[in-house]
Motif scaffolding. Structure first.
Motif, PDB file in Angstrom:
ATOM      1  N   ASN A 166       0.828  -1.208   0.000  1.00 17.88           N
ATOM      2  CA  ASN A 166       0.000   0.000   0.000  1.00 17.88           C
ATOM      3  C   ASN A 166       0.865   1.262   0.000  1.00 17.88           C
ATOM      4  O   ASN A 166       0.551   2.241  -0.684  1.00 17.88           O
ATOM      5  CB  ASN A 166      -0.918   0.019   1.222  1.00 17.88           C
ATOM      6  N   ALA A 167       1.939   1.219   0.766  1.00 20.67           N
ATOM      7  CA  ALA A 167       2.820   2.386   0.833  1.00 20.67           C
ATOM      8  C   ALA A 167       3.444   2.641  -0.537  1.00 20.67           C
ATOM      9  O   ALA A 167       3.540   3.777  -1.003  1.00 20.67           O
ATOM     10  CB  ALA A 167       3.906   2.150   1.881  1.00 20.67           C
ATOM     11  N   SER A 168       3.840   1.557  -1.179  1.00 17.57           N
ATOM     12  CA  SER A 168       4.449   1.698  -2.493  1.00 17.57           C
ATOM     13  C   SER A 168       3.422   2.164  -3.534  1.00 17.57           C
ATOM     14  O   SER A 168       3.711   3.024  -4.367  1.00 17.57           O
ATOM     15  CB  SER A 168       5.097   0.353  -2.856  1.00 17.57           C
ATOM     16  N   ASP A 169       2.192   1.642  -3.438  1.00 22.06           N
ATOM     17  CA  ASP A 169       1.118   2.128  -4.325  1.00 22.06           C
ATOM     18  C   ASP A 169       0.910   3.637  -4.132  1.00 22.06           C
ATOM     19  O   ASP A 169       0.694   4.371  -5.101  1.00 22.06           O
ATOM     20  CB  ASP A 169      -0.217   1.438  -4.015  1.00 22.06           C
ATOM     21  N   ALA A 170       0.954   4.052  -2.868  1.00 17.56           N
ATOM     22  CA  ALA A 170       0.709   5.473  -2.570  1.00 17.56           C
ATOM     23  C   ALA A 170       1.802   6.333  -3.204  1.00 17.56           C
ATOM     24  O   ALA A 170       1.534   7.434  -3.688  1.00 17.56           O
ATOM     25  CB  ALA A 170       0.652   5.690  -1.060  1.00 17.56           C
ATOM     26  N   CYS A 171       3.023   5.838  -3.220  1.00 17.58           N
ATOM     27  CA  CYS A 171       4.117   6.588  -3.855  1.00 17.58           C
ATOM     28  C   CYS A 171       3.939   6.602  -5.376  1.00 17.58           C
ATOM     29  O   CYS A 171       4.149   7.626  -6.026  1.00 17.58           O
ATOM     30  CB  CYS A 171       5.467   5.990  -3.475  1.00 17.58           C
TER      31      CYS A 171
END
Ligand code: ADP
Ligand code: MG
Length: 624
Positions: A37-42
Motif C-alpha cells: 500500500n505504501a508503495s502504491d501510494a508513492c
C-alpha cells in the motif's frame, strides 16, 4: 473534523472477522500488504505529480520506512506518497468499493486451506494488519493539502473506527500497528528485515529501516539514527536478463500475482522497433478462483519509462489471455495515457500483438517440451484459450494447434495433430461430438459406426466448444464434422458389399420410414434409415445448417431463445425394435418411444415425460 466514531460497512466487518481468524497461520503477510500500500501510494503521487509537480512539496525522494518500538509494542510503516484526506480515509479504510467482495468472502469461507494470497488478489490487504494488531492508527496528509488538514484514523478492527482532523506537516501516511499480546516476535529488526526482503525486494522504492548496533551494556542490538535500505529496490524487469536468477523471477511473480506457486513459464524481453518496450510475462500454474469473473483485477501492469501507470491494462492483452500476469514498460507511450487512449493507440496495438505472440510461443514451447506441464495448464486454462479461436483470427492456426481434447481413443490430451496421425485411409474429416458430460458424449449412439470402424471421434464437453466450433471449420485442410449433424458419408470407408447391403435394406425399409414420418410429423423434420448406428435403435441428428441440440439446450439454460427447428430422426433398420415396427399393432406408441429414447440418449429432455411413461407402460402391459 471533530472526532467521530463511525461504523464499518457490513462487508468490512465480515472481512475483518474472516481475515483475522482464518489467515492467522500466515500472519507475516501483513507487512507485505502494508508495504505494498505504501508503495502504491508513492506510485500514485508520482503519477499525479506528472501534471502537478508542486505535489512533491519539498520531498521528491519517495520512500517507505519500517520502524518498531519494543517498549510501546508498535510497528510503524510510513510512506511519503499521496496520503489520504479525511474523507478518503473514511471511504478507503471503512468501506470496500470493489466488485467481487462477495466472491472473496465465499472463497475464504469455503476454502478449507485458507489461502493468504486471496487477500491481496482482492485488494483488502489493509485489514490484514489486524491479524497481529489489536489497534491500528493511521495518520495521514494528502499531498497538496495544508498541514492542518491531516487525519487520524483509528480502530480496534471490530465494529467501529474513529476519525478526526489533526495537524500533520509531513505528507504521506504512517500506519501504526499496536501489536496484540503474543506477537512480540515481530519487534525485531532481523525479523522485519527478513520478511521485507522475502516479499518486497522488487519494489522499486527504497524501503528503509534503522541501522542497528551492538550495545555492550544492554547486551543487545539497538537502533541508531542512521537509516539503511533493506530491499534491492530495483524493478526486476529493468535489470538485464542474464543477471536475474530463476528464483528472483519466481519471487517477483509471487509478489505480483499473490500466487503461492511458481509460474508455469515466463518470458522477459526488451522489444525494439516500431514500438519500444520491455515485457515480463508469466503464465500461472493454477487458475485463480475468479478466472471466470470478467471484471476481476490483475493481469498486466503498465509502466511508462518505469513510472507505474495502471493495473490490469486490458488493452495490452487479448481477453482470452486474461490469465497472463506481468509488466509492460513502454518507452513510447505518453505518461498521461488514459484507458480510453490505450484502446486507440497504435503503439498499444503493436504491444498487444507482440505480447500475444510471445505468450503463444511460450505455450507452444511448454506443449512441445514439457507435456505433463502442458496437460496441467490445459486443465486450468484450456477453456479460456478456446475463446481465442473465435476472437483472434490472426492466430487461429497457432491456437488450434494448442487445443487438447478427449476422444474415443484417449481420455485427454489429444491434439489435432495426434488425430490427423491416426486418421484411417479414406477418412476425410475430423469427427467430433458435443455433449454436457464426457459420459454422454462417449455413449452417444451417433458414435457407433465410428467405433465399429475404428474411427476416432473427439468428445467435446466444454461450454465454449460449440461457440469455438462455429469459428473453426478445419484443421490443416481437414474439415471438422459433427457426428450428429447432417448425413455422415463414410462411403469411402465401406467396401462394395457393405454398400450394396445398406442400399438394399434402406430400399426395403422405405414403407416403414414413410409411416414413421407421418406418425412423428410434429416432432421430426425428417426420418431416415441410418448409416451410423450399430447397437442403438435410433438417434437424433440435426441438419447441416441447424444449431446442434446441445447448443440450443445451453442457450435455453442461459435464458436465451434458441431458434426452433425440428431434429431429424435416424433409425437403425438392423435393430430388432425397429424391425418390429413393420408388423406391430402399436406402431404409434413405438414410434414415439423410439423418438423419445433417442432424445434422452443424447442428453435431451422430454417435453412431455408423462406421455412417454404412459406409452412405455402401455407397451409393457400389452401381450407381445
Ligand atoms: P488495495 O491496496 O488493493 O486498494 P487495501 O485494503 O490494501 O486495498 O487498501 C485500501 C485502500 O486504502 C487503498 O486502495 C488506498 O486508497 C488506501 N490506502 C491504504 N494504505 C494507504 C497508504 N499508505 N497511503 C494512501 N492510501 C492508502
Ligand atoms: Mg493493498
Amino acid at each position: 473534523m471533530d472526532k467521530q466514531t463511525l461504523s464499518f460497512q457490513a462487508e468490512v466487518k465480515q472481512i475483518l472477522h474472516l481475515v483475522t481468524h482464518s489467515l492467522y497461520s500466515n500472519k507475516e503477510i501483513f507487512l507485505r500488504e502494508l508495504i505494498s500500500n505504501a508503495s502504491d501510494a508513492c506510485d500514485k503521487l508520482r503519477f499525479e505529480a506528472l501534471d502537478r509537480a508542486e505535489l512533491f512539496e519539498d520531498a521528491p525522494q519517495l520512500e517507505v520506512r519500517v520502524a518498531f518500538d519494543v517498549e510501546a509494542k508498535t510497528i510503524t510503516i510510513s510512506d511519503n506518497g499521496i496520503g489520504m484526506s479525511a474523507d478518503e480515509a473514511v471511504a478507503h479504510l471503512g468501506t470496500i468499493a470493489k466488485s467481487g467482495t462477495r466472491d472473496f468472502i465465499a472463497a475464504l469461507e469455503g476454502d478449507k486451506k485458507k489461502d493468504a494470497n486471496l487477500i491481496g488478489q482482492f485488494g483488502v490487504g489493509f485489514y490484514s494488519g489486524f491479524i497481529v494488531a489489536d489497534r491500528i492508527t493511521v495518520e495521514s496528509r494528502r499531498a497538496g493539502l495544508p498541514a492542518d488538514q491531516g487525519v487520524r484514523w483509528s480502530s480496534e478492527g471490530t465494529g467501529e473506527f474513529e476519525v478526526q482532523t489533526i495537524d500533520r506537516p509531513a505528507r504521506g501516511t504512517d500506519v501504526i500497528l499496536h501489536l496484540r499480546d503474543g506477537e512480540e516476535e515481530f519487534l525485531s529488526a532481523w525479523k522485519l528485515k527478513s520478511i521485507t526482503s522475502k516479499y518486497s525486494d522488487h519494489i522499486s522504492l527504497p524501503i528503509l529501516m534503522r541501522k542497528q548496533k551492538w550495545d555492550e551494556e544492554k547486551k543487545e542490538q539497538v537502533d541508531t539514527d542512521e537509516w539503511e535500505t533493506v530491499n534491492k529496490a530495483a524493478a526486476l524487469w529493468t535489470r538485464s536478463k542474464s543477471d536475474i536468477t530463476d528464483t528472483e523471477y519466481q519471487d517477483f511473480y509471487k509478489q505480483l500475482s499473490y500466487d503461492s506457486e511458481a509460474p508455469l513459464a515466463y518470458t522477459h524481453n526488451r522489444v525494439e522497433g516500431r514500438s519500444e518496450y520491455t515485457q515480463l510475462l508469466f503464465v500461472p500454474a493454477k487458475a485463480p478462483f475468479d478466472l471466470w469473473n470478467r471484471d476481476k483485477r490483475g493481469g498486466v501492469k503498465l509502466y511508462v519509462k518505469r513510472v507505474f501507470i495502471m493495473d490490469d491494462a486490458e488493452a495490452l492483452m487479448p481477453v482470452y489471455l486474461r490469465f497472463v500476469k506481468g509488466v509492460i514498460d513502454s518507452a513510447d507511450l505518453p505518461l498521461n495515457v488514459s484507458r480510453e487512449l490505450l484502446q486507440e493507440s497504435r503503439d498499444v496495438k503493436a504491444i498487444r500483438e507482440g505480447c500475444t505472440k510471445r505468450v503463444l510461443s511460450m505455450l507452444e514451447d511448454v506443449a512441445e517440451n514439457q507435456k505433463d506441464k502442458y496437460a496441467e495448464f490445459w486443465k486450468q486454462f484450456g477453456a479460456v484459450l478456446k475463446e481465442g479461436v473465435g476472437e483472434d483470427f490472426a492466430n487461429q492456426e497457432r491456437l488450434a494447434k494448442l487445443l487438447r481434447f478427449a476422444s474415443t481413443h484417449a481420455d485427454e490430451g489429444v491434439s489435432f495433430s495426434d488425430y490427423l496421425g491416426r486418421m484411417k485411409e479414406g477418412q476425410e474429416a475430423i469427427y467430433y461430438v458435443t455433449a454436457d458430460t464426457l459420459a454422454t458424449a462417449r455413449n452417444s449412439p451417433q458414435l457407433e459406426i465410428f467405433r465399429k470402424k475404428g474411427l476416432e471421434v473427439l468428445l467435446l464437453t466444454d461450454r465454449v466448444d460449440e461457440w469455438m466450433l462455429s469459428h473453426l471449420y478445419e484443421f490443416e485442410g481437414k474439415p471438422l464434422q459433427s457426428v450428429a449433424k447432417g448425413g455422415v458419408d463414410l462411403s469411402k470407408l465401406q467396401d462394395e458389399d457393405e454398400k450394396k447391403a445398406a442400399e438394399a435394406t434402406a430400399e426395403a425399409f422405405k414403407p416403414v420410414i414413410e409411416r414413421l414420418k407421418a406418425a412423428l410429423k410434429d416432432r421430426a423434420k425428417d426420418v431416415r434409415a441410418s448409416t451410423r448406428l450399430v447397437d442403438s435403435p435410433a438417434c437424433i441428428v440435426v441438419d447441416e445448417g441447424d444449431m446442434s441440440a446441445h447448443l440450443s439446450r445451453m442457450l435455453k439454460q442461459a435464458g436465451q431463445s434458441a431458434p426452433k427447428s425440428l431434429p431429424i430422426l435416424e433409425v437403425n433398420p438392423g435393430h430388432s425394435l425397429v424391425q418390429r415396427l413393420e408388423s406391430d399393432q402399436r406402431f404409434d406408441d413405438l414410434a414415439h418411444v423410439i423418438f423419445d429414447q433417442a432424445l434422452l440418449a443424447e442428453g435431451g429432455q422430454l417435453e412431455d415425460p408423462a406421455a412417454y411413461v404412459q406409452r412405455v407402460n402401455r407397451l409393457l402391459v400389452a401381450p407381445a
